[in-house]
Design a protein around this motif. Structure first.
Motif, PDB file in Angstrom:
ATOM      1  N   THR A 159       0.887  -1.182  -0.269  1.00 30.32           N
ATOM      2  CA  THR A 159       0.063  -0.427  -0.035  1.00 30.32           C
ATOM      3  C   THR A 159       1.173   1.253  -0.244  1.00 30.32           C
ATOM      4  OG1 THR A 159      -0.156  -0.457   2.611  1.00 30.32           O
ATOM      5  CG2 THR A 159      -1.999  -1.495   1.557  1.00 30.32           C
ATOM      6  N   ALA A 189      -1.084   4.757  -1.868  1.00 35.95           N
ATOM      7  CA  ALA A 189      -1.883   5.186  -1.102  1.00 35.95           C
ATOM      8  C   ALA A 189      -1.201   4.669   0.106  1.00 35.95           C
ATOM      9  CB  ALA A 189      -2.532   3.561  -0.968  1.00 35.95           C
ATOM     10  N   THR A 190      -0.361   5.232   1.135  1.00 30.53           N
ATOM     11  CA  THR A 190      -0.105   5.196   2.423  1.00 30.53           C
ATOM     12  C   THR A 190       0.829   7.255   2.410  1.00 30.53           C
ATOM     13  OG1 THR A 190       2.051   3.834   1.854  1.00 30.53           O
ATOM     14  CG2 THR A 190      -0.243   3.784   3.307  1.00 30.53           C
ATOM     15  N   LEU A 246      -2.118   9.568   1.163  1.00 27.18           N
ATOM     16  CA  LEU A 246      -3.332   9.756   2.034  1.00 27.18           C
ATOM     17  C   LEU A 246      -2.200  10.762   3.711  1.00 27.18           C
ATOM     18  CD1 LEU A 246      -5.497   6.677   2.331  1.00 27.18           C
ATOM     19  CD2 LEU A 246      -5.658   9.057   1.965  1.00 27.18           C
ATOM     20  N   LEU A 269      -9.201  -0.506   3.660  1.00 24.40           N
ATOM     21  CA  LEU A 269      -8.073   0.269   3.126  1.00 24.40           C
ATOM     22  C   LEU A 269      -7.249  -0.804   2.815  1.00 24.40           C
ATOM     23  CD1 LEU A 269      -7.221   3.166   2.445  1.00 24.40           C
ATOM     24  CD2 LEU A 269      -5.812   3.371   4.167  1.00 24.40           C
ATOM     25  N   GLN A 280      -4.381  -0.990  -1.981  1.00 18.82           N
ATOM     26  CA  GLN A 280      -4.357  -0.153  -3.454  1.00 18.82           C
ATOM     27  C   GLN A 280      -4.172  -1.118  -3.935  1.00 18.82           C
ATOM     28  OE1 GLN A 280      -0.545   1.549  -2.683  1.00 18.82           O
ATOM     29  NE2 GLN A 280       0.139   0.408  -5.347  1.00 18.82           N
ATOM     30  N   CYS A 339      -6.673   4.206  -4.479  1.00 20.72           N
ATOM     31  CA  CYS A 339      -7.043   3.432  -2.856  1.00 20.72           C
ATOM     32  C   CYS A 339      -8.283   3.345  -2.932  1.00 20.72           C
ATOM     33  CB  CYS A 339      -6.767   5.356  -1.771  1.00 20.72           C
ATOM     34  SG  CYS A 339      -5.100   6.182  -1.433  1.00 20.72           S
ATOM     35  N   GLN A 365     -13.638   4.595  -4.628  1.00 19.61           N
ATOM     36  CA  GLN A 365     -11.666   4.564  -5.231  1.00 19.61           C
ATOM     37  C   GLN A 365     -11.480   5.819  -5.361  1.00 19.61           C
ATOM     38  OE1 GLN A 365     -10.488   1.293  -8.024  1.00 19.61           O
ATOM     39  NE2 GLN A 365     -12.200   0.839  -8.683  1.00 19.61           N
ATOM     40  N   CYS A 418      -4.544   7.875  -6.500  1.00 16.08           N
ATOM     41  CA  CYS A 418      -3.254   9.153  -5.831  1.00 16.08           C
ATOM     42  C   CYS A 418      -2.896   9.208  -6.780  1.00 16.08           C
ATOM     43  CB  CYS A 418      -2.382   7.364  -5.258  1.00 16.08           C
ATOM     44  SG  CYS A 418      -2.941   6.536  -4.136  1.00 16.08           S
TER      45      CYS A 418
END
Length: 311
Positions: free
Chosen positions: A119, A122-123, A126, A145, A147, A156, A172, A175
């Motif tokens: 992920t 995505a992380t 975020l 959550l 990816q 995400c 969804q 990113c």
């Protein structure tokens, strides 16, 4: 005709009865051979023969599911189209008579997008939006959550689960670009939920989007005035009553509701509708729009800047 316009035209062909029979069958109450009402609004009359409804208490009406969602449930137009796009009307004759049975429809099967091995994108996205690592870890480890990859883009995926923990909906968010949208077949009554740590928790905060709910959780963590999981955080995926109703059915111990919708006209209007509806049901409702900015992610980013300046 563009794809979005086709979705609108298809949604206009969905009747109020089709929508309620699919998502809220328990709401329908037969009054006469020709009329139905709803449990929530006794003055709302639906006439299947002509597809029309009229809500006498509010002096509003319409002739399709879009009208019902926007005028009765307080949903914004885009969210209504997204929800109704999950229902695919079957072809009907243009010359159908009044006595023709309600059009049949099918619901697309729901399937989560394939998960990536990690992920990281995505992380990173975020965290750039201000979400704390602690909140991120909880969401990833809880399976709400993850990816996925769509073409060359990382997205995400925010998952909504039922009371048994089975995924029923997903949203969804790209990113790298502006793409966002519900996964096909998502059942909108299942919102994105970060549950409180204790089952006896009596408070829920309700947000429009998953990132706003995660922002609210991060803000509580930074304030240190209470454990960050001392309340439930529910995201609706738009302006939509359904996840609120489902959550409250599953959590009868909840008595306090904080409405954390966007500080814009749709958000403020929806707040008024929901606050009145919940107050009539005996809940203690607090209107808590973001103190700064349009939404709670704006508020979080502004708060982080202030904290950095103070340091």
């Amino acid at each position: 005709m563009g794809k979005y316009q086709k979705n609108i035209e298809a949604a206009r062909r969905i009747s109020v009865m089709q929508y309620l029979e699919t998502y809220h069958p328990g709401e329908l109450v037969r009054k006469t051979d020709k009329e139905y009402r709803t449990k929530t609004h006794s003055s709302l009359v639906i006439t299947p023969a002509n597809g029309k409804f009229h809500w006498y208490a509010q002096s509003v009406g319409g002739n399709n599911a879009i009208d019902y969602l926007t005028k009765v449930e307080g949903m914004n137009f885009v969210s209504a189209i997204r929800l109704l796009s999950a229902m695919t009307p079957m072809p009907v004759s243009i010359q159908a008579a009044k006595a023709t049975p309600t059009r049949q429809h099918t619901v697309r099967p729901f399937e989560l997008p394939a998960a990536d091995r990690n992920t990281e994108a995505a992380t990173a996205y975020l965290m750039h939006r201000g979400i704390s690592p602690k909140v991120l870890r909880y969401c990833v480890n809880s399976g709400i959550l993850y990816q996925t990859t769509r073409g060359s883009y990382r997205n995400c995926v925010f998952v909504g689960k039922d009371a048994e923990g089975v995924p029923r909906s997903a949203f969804q968010r790209c990113c790298q670009g502006g793409f966002r949208g519900d996964v096909a077949g998502s059942q909108k009554q299942y919102g994105f939920l970060i549950p409180a740590e204790t089952e006896t928790c009596d408070t829920v905060e309700i947000y429009e989007a998953p990132i706003d709910a995660m922002s609210g959780a991060t803000l509580r963590q930074y304030k240190h005035d209470a454990p960050w999981r001392s309340v439930h955080y529910l995201a609706l995926g738009g302006l939509n009553h359904q996840p609120i109703d489902y959550f409250l059915q599953q959590h009868p111990e909840v008595r306090y509701v904080s409405l954390c919708f966007d500080r814009d006209d749709p958000g403020r209007n929806f707040t008024k509708i929901v606050a009145k509806r919940l107050a009539e049901r005996g809940y203690i409702v607090q209107d808590t729009p973001p103190a700064i900015g349009k939404d709670y992610n704006d508020y979080l980013l502004a708060a982080r800047r202030l904290i950095s300046m103070e340091r």
